[in-house]
Design a protein around this motif. Structure first.
Motif, short mmCIF file in Angstrom:
data_model
loop_
_atom_site.label_atom_id
_atom_site.label_comp_id
_atom_site.label_asym_id
_atom_site.label_seq_id
_atom_site.Cartn_x
_atom_site.Cartn_y
_atom_site.Cartn_z
N GLY A 76 -5.95 -3.79 -0.82
CA GLY A 76 -6.71 -3.21 -2.70
C GLY A 76 -5.55 -1.24 -2.29
O GLY A 76 -5.23 -0.56 -3.43
N GLY A 77 -5.32 -1.16 -0.56
CA GLY A 77 -4.75 0.03 -0.76
C GLY A 77 -5.83 1.12 0.31
O GLY A 77 -5.59 2.49 0.03
N ILE A 78 -6.40 0.69 0.95
CA ILE A 78 -7.68 1.68 2.00
C ILE A 78 -6.69 1.44 3.30
O ILE A 78 -6.78 0.04 3.45
CB ILE A 78 -8.88 1.32 1.37
CG1 ILE A 78 -9.32 1.72 0.58
CG2 ILE A 78 -9.30 2.08 2.94
CD1 ILE A 78 -11.03 1.44 0.13
N GLY A 79 -6.06 2.34 4.09
CA GLY A 79 -5.95 2.42 5.44
C GLY A 79 -6.86 3.17 6.34
O GLY A 79 -7.67 4.07 5.68
N ALA A 148 -1.93 1.70 10.33
CA ALA A 148 -2.37 1.83 9.50
C ALA A 148 -1.77 2.10 8.14
O ALA A 148 -1.50 2.12 7.21
CB ALA A 148 -3.56 3.59 9.04
N LEU A 149 -0.87 3.07 7.95
CA LEU A 149 0.31 3.56 7.19
C LEU A 149 1.31 2.23 6.62
O LEU A 149 1.79 2.54 5.78
CB LEU A 149 1.22 5.05 7.08
CG LEU A 149 0.17 6.27 7.84
CD1 LEU A 149 0.72 7.22 8.49
CD2 LEU A 149 -0.26 5.88 6.54
N VAL A 150 1.67 1.75 7.77
CA VAL A 150 2.50 0.27 7.23
C VAL A 150 2.32 -0.60 6.01
O VAL A 150 3.32 -0.70 6.08
CB VAL A 150 2.79 -0.76 9.23
CG1 VAL A 150 1.56 -1.59 9.24
CG2 VAL A 150 3.84 -1.11 8.76
N SER A 151 1.38 -0.57 5.57
CA SER A 151 0.64 -1.53 4.69
C SER A 151 0.75 0.23 2.97
O SER A 151 0.38 -0.76 1.77
CB SER A 151 -0.54 -1.76 4.77
OG SER A 151 -1.64 -0.60 4.74
N LEU A 155 -5.10 5.54 0.07
CA LEU A 155 -6.80 6.25 0.30
C LEU A 155 -6.44 5.87 2.27
O LEU A 155 -6.35 4.92 2.52
CB LEU A 155 -7.41 5.61 -0.11
CG LEU A 155 -8.63 6.30 0.14
CD1 LEU A 155 -8.86 8.15 0.32
CD2 LEU A 155 -10.19 5.90 -0.35
N LEU A 156 -6.44 7.23 3.32
CA LEU A 156 -6.82 6.72 4.50
C LEU A 156 -7.62 7.77 4.71
O LEU A 156 -8.68 8.22 4.44
CB LEU A 156 -5.80 8.77 4.95
CG LEU A 156 -4.19 7.24 5.23
CD1 LEU A 156 -3.25 8.32 5.99
CD2 LEU A 156 -4.73 5.97 6.20
#
Length: 232
Positions: A76-79, A148-151, A155-156
């Motif tokens: 869904g967009g959480i790293g 984490a950023l490759v996806s 939001l991190l």
């Protein structure tokens, strides 16, 4: 972006996070602060779904995440960059980064590390065939960021990314957070260094015994709050 309300979680019958609520915005860094053992890591793990919330709401944009497993939250967009990095020491650098692409299943088995990741972390490109366990602490932290950023998260969640890191890498992390902020990524940063928080964050939250006891713009983090809730 992320809205939390009435959130409670813990371990077994022990409640660690109590009635927590706040909102995170795109392109803003919110620093989560507090003494050791007050529930900061528990809160991040609850948002990520690693720890099951007992009650409350976690909404990413218009979607309720409570009850969703960590994999769906990542999709869904959480790293998530966990405390201690938690890379896989026996896997190569490239294999570690590719694990982050599991949050993008549509890419299929022929997925490769995007060029932009290695451009952002050139040392990882040079070491892409080496085992993760052979990297220095600072290089492993860069690897955790890359995974984490490759996806391509919106939001991190960052759990003490500067802990045990040499000063020059801390400076690089600060620059990286500034770049990510300018790209519109929201961040929840757990950080013990008040100086780093003031240099990096836009807003702050102070957690004490699982409860948010102070919050505001980073310019409002004054000595009375520091003395009461942050100094040992």
């Amino acid at each position: 972006m992320l809205t939390i309300s009435g959130l409670e979680s813990g371990y077994g019958e022990s409640m660690v996070v109590r009635d927590v609520g706040f909102a995170l915005r795109p392109g803003r860094v919110t620093c989560l602060m507090g003494r050791n053992g007050v529930g900061k890591t528990t809160l991040l793990k609850t948002i990520m779904g690693v720890i099951r919330a007992k009650r409350g709401s976690i909404r990413l944009e218009d979607k309720e995440l409570l009850g969703e497993p960590p994999a769906l939250r990542a999709r869904g967009g959480i790293g998530y960059v966990p405390q201690g990095r938690e890379i896989f020491p026996q896997l190569t650098v490239e294999e570690n980064v590719l694990l982050g692409l599991e949050a993008r299943p549509k890419l299929g088995k022929r997925a490769v590390v995007p060029k932009a990741i290695y451009e952002r972390f050139p040392v990882l490109y040079d070491m892409r065939g080496r085992r993760g366990g052979d990297l220095s602490g600072g290089q492993q932290q860069q690897l955790a960021f890359a995974r984490a950023l490759v996806s391509e998260p919106k939001l991190l969640l960052l759990d003490e990314p500067t802990e045990g890191i040499q000063p020059n890498i801390v400076q690089e992390i600060g620059r990286l957070l500034g770049e990510l902020r300018s790209e519109g990524i929201g961040m929840l940063l757990v950080e013990q260094s008040i100086a780093f928080a003031r240099e990096t964050a836009d807003e702050f939250l102070v957690l004490d015994k699982g409860v948010i006891v102070a919050q505001g713009g980073i310019e409002e983090l004054d000595e009375s709050i520091i003395h009461r809730h942050l100094t040992v």
